[in-house]
Design a protein around this motif. Structure first.
Motif, PDB file in Angstrom:
ATOM      1  N   ASP A   1       0.756  -1.168  -0.188  1.00  0.00           N
ATOM      2  CA  ASP A   1       0.021   0.037  -0.025  1.00  0.00           C
ATOM      3  C   ASP A   1       0.841   1.159   0.133  1.00  0.00           C
ATOM      4  OD1 ASP A   1      -2.265  -1.185   0.036  1.00  0.00           O
ATOM      5  OD2 ASP A   1      -3.083  -0.855   1.811  1.00  0.00           O
ATOM      6  N   ILE A   2       2.063   1.377   0.741  1.00  0.00           N
ATOM      7  CA  ILE A   2       2.659   2.488   1.054  1.00  0.00           C
ATOM      8  C   ILE A   2       3.473   2.780  -0.725  1.00  0.00           C
ATOM      9  CG2 ILE A   2       4.694   3.308   1.917  1.00  0.00           C
ATOM     10  CD1 ILE A   2       4.043   1.781   4.258  1.00  0.00           C
ATOM     11  N   PHE A   3       3.851   1.521  -1.146  1.00  0.00           N
ATOM     12  CA  PHE A   3       4.385   1.689  -2.546  1.00  0.00           C
ATOM     13  C   PHE A   3       3.344   2.330  -3.482  1.00  0.00           C
ATOM     14  CE2 PHE A   3       5.330   0.301  -6.829  1.00  0.00           C
ATOM     15  CZ  PHE A   3       6.723   0.725  -7.026  1.00  0.00           C
ATOM     16  N   TYR A   4       2.481   1.889  -3.605  1.00  0.00           N
ATOM     17  CA  TYR A   4       1.393   2.136  -4.553  1.00  0.00           C
ATOM     18  C   TYR A   4       0.737   3.783  -4.162  1.00  0.00           C
ATOM     19  CZ  TYR A   4       1.665  -1.889  -7.444  1.00  0.00           C
ATOM     20  OH  TYR A   4       2.141  -2.901  -8.159  1.00  0.00           O
TER      21      TYR A   4
ATOM     22  N   THR B   1      -2.375  11.615   4.861  1.00  0.00           N
ATOM     23  CA  THR B   1      -3.533  11.819   4.832  1.00  0.00           C
ATOM     24  C   THR B   1      -4.598  10.651   4.334  1.00  0.00           C
ATOM     25  OG1 THR B   1      -3.482  12.541   2.377  1.00  0.00           O
ATOM     26  CG2 THR B   1      -3.090  14.198   3.975  1.00  0.00           C
ATOM     27  N   LYS B   2      -4.131   9.882   3.742  1.00  0.00           N
ATOM     28  CA  LYS B   2      -4.892   8.525   3.347  1.00  0.00           C
ATOM     29  C   LYS B   2      -4.743   7.312   3.952  1.00  0.00           C
ATOM     30  CE  LYS B   2      -2.619   8.602  -0.962  1.00  0.00           C
ATOM     31  NZ  LYS B   2      -2.674   8.920  -2.562  1.00  0.00           N
ATOM     32  N   ASN B   3      -3.385   7.318   4.577  1.00  0.00           N
ATOM     33  CA  ASN B   3      -2.814   6.166   5.208  1.00  0.00           C
ATOM     34  C   ASN B   3      -2.149   6.641   6.703  1.00  0.00           C
ATOM     35  OD1 ASN B   3      -1.792   3.608   5.803  1.00  0.00           O
ATOM     36  ND2 ASN B   3      -0.728   3.468   3.882  1.00  0.00           N
ATOM     37  N   LYS B   4      -2.920   6.770   7.406  1.00  0.00           N
ATOM     38  CA  LYS B   4      -2.474   7.573   8.546  1.00  0.00           C
ATOM     39  C   LYS B   4      -1.676   6.599   9.371  1.00  0.00           C
ATOM     40  CE  LYS B   4      -4.017  10.560  12.567  1.00  0.00           C
ATOM     41  NZ  LYS B   4      -3.083  11.701  12.043  1.00  0.00           N
ATOM     42  N   GLY B   5      -0.246   7.095   9.873  1.00  0.00           N
ATOM     43  CA  GLY B   5       0.504   5.940  10.623  1.00  0.00           C
ATOM     44  C   GLY B   5       1.054   5.010   9.967  1.00  0.00           C
TER      45      GLY B   5
END
Length: 433
Positions: free
Chosen positions: A289-292, A316-320
């Protein structure tokens, strides 16, 4: 990008190294083999085991007929061309999952015989013998391209169901058809293309006796017995045949639901393997998810972005995201260390950099540089990266611009045979047939 799956149309030796951007599939495939030995994602129909065994039973006779001269066409290529020709010639719309069926139908429409140009690009990998070879060996059906310990047992079961005992040298019909098949395959090897026309009378024998969906009761019984010979695989299959029927019958259930339910019912090393799978997949989902997410941000900015800029948008879309990746790494590492398979830790070492606690921007840099390393170290040779860095700013190559958001859920990144199991159970009628 919820799953990683390599198919005929996504070969592992493509210019960019397939879709496994952060190197998650190798570990996933290894774990798949630990919990369900022998079965691969590309397996679809257990009948192809029998067809391969039939091929093994005539291979020596064919080679004796053609002599020692070398030909460009191999036995398995010729055998598959002949079998596929016989099945496609029937025009039966129910025949599915047949290698290169579209090419074969086109060849038939043009009245041209199957050959290397009208079949699979890499038949030794994607043909039915290539696809099932690993399982054939695992089940004791094949050994070094010769008949294995249980080959004759499956052959006899097939011949009994088809009332073709003469095909395997016993009393009954089938002896003439065996000689015919040997001659056709031998002629095909020598000619470099199927040596009989599409309307040849013998194709009816192949259709009636080799149909991928028409497994007889004796044949089913032998295949089931062989599948249950491995204790680990047996635990999985019997769970699905009893308490886990809903996972086979309802295609809306997820892999995670299935593996979690299985984990609660088993013990010993299989339970530890499932612990590793579930924890590894949490880590895999976070990393993927971080990569994409980063790829999406870079795709919207042609001038490139710094790691700090990317991290602020991703947050903002993947907090923490950074702390979650660290925790999932530690959980997966713990489960791996508690497993008896020492190769797991070696395989997981490719992700070792993520054992550090990173700030958000450091995490982005770590993930993107990890991608560069993965591309450089592809097993088939170095591949071009999807992104690159220029003076502290990351940019995406135009052909890899990505607009879809990452999944941000708990779906598994890799595939763990649930779809394959559904097909096998359907064709075999469960494990108590």
């Amino acid at each position: 990008m919820s799953t990683i799956y390599r198919s005929e149309y996504d070969p592992k030796d493509s210019d960019e190294g397939g879709i496994d951007a952060v190197g998650l599939s190798s570990m996933g495939e290894y774990l798949g083999q630990l919990y369900l030995p022998g079965l691969l994602e590309r397996h679809r129909r257990p009948r192809f085991l029998t067809l391969s065994v039939i091929g093994l039973s005539i291979k020596v006779d064919v080679e004796n007929l053609i002599g020692n001269k070398e030909y460009e066409t191999t036995f398995w290529e010729a055998f598959e061309w002949v079998v596929v020709t016989g099945l496609i010639a029937s025009k039966d719309a129910d025949i599915k999952n047949l290698p290169s069926s579209d090419k074969a139908k086109t060849a038939m429409a043009q009245n041209k015989p199957l050959n290397a140009d009208r079949y699979l690009v890499t038949p030794s990998v994607f043909g039915f013998h290539g696809v099932y070879k690993f399982l054939l060996k695992n089940l004791g059906l094949e050994t070094h391209d010769f008949q294995g310990e249980f080959c004759q047992k499956l052959l006899e079961a097939w011949a009994k169901d088809q009332k073709a005992m003469g095909f395997i040298g016993q009393e009954g019909e089938g002896a003439v058809e065996r000689k015919e098949l040997i001659k056709i395959v031998a002629d095909t090897i020598q000619k470099g293309e199927v040596s009989r026309a599409w309307n040849f009378r013998f194709w009816d024998f192949i259709y009636k006796n080799f149909h991928p969906l028409k497994i007889g009761p004796s044949e089913k019984k032998v295949i089931i017995e062989l599948l249950l010979n491995d204790e680990t695989r047996k635990d999985v299959l019997l769970f699905l045949d009893k308490k886990g029927k809903k996972f086979i019958q309802d295609d809306k259930t997820t892999q995670r639901e299935y593996l979690t339910a299985l984990q609660k019912e088993v013990s010993g090393n299989l339970k530890k393997t499932l612990d590793v799978i579930l924890s590894y997949e949490q880590f895999a989902r976070s990393l993927n998810d971080i990569f994409y997410d980063s790829l999406v941000e870079l795709s919207g900015n042609s001038l490139g972005l710094s790691a700090d800029d990317i991290s602020k948008s991703v947050e903002t879309k993947n907090k923490g995201f950074s702390s979650r990746l660290y925790q999932h790494f530690k959980d997966a590492q713990k489960a791996i260390l508690e497993h008896s398979d020492i190769d797991l830790q070696k395989r997981f070492d490719v992700f070792k950099k993520f054992e550090e606690k990173f700030s958000s921007s450091e995490c982005i840099n770590a993930v993107l540089t990890h991608h560069l390393s993965v591309q450089l170290n592809k097993s088939t040779g170095a591949k071009n990266p999807w992104i690159f860095e220029v003076q502290g700013r990351w940019m995406v190559r135009a052909s890899y611009a990505h607009r879809d958001q990452a999944t941000h859920n708990n779906s598994l990144v890799n595939l763990y045979r649930l779809g394959v199991l559904r097909l096998f159970f359907s064709d075999l009628g469960g494990m108590n047939a």
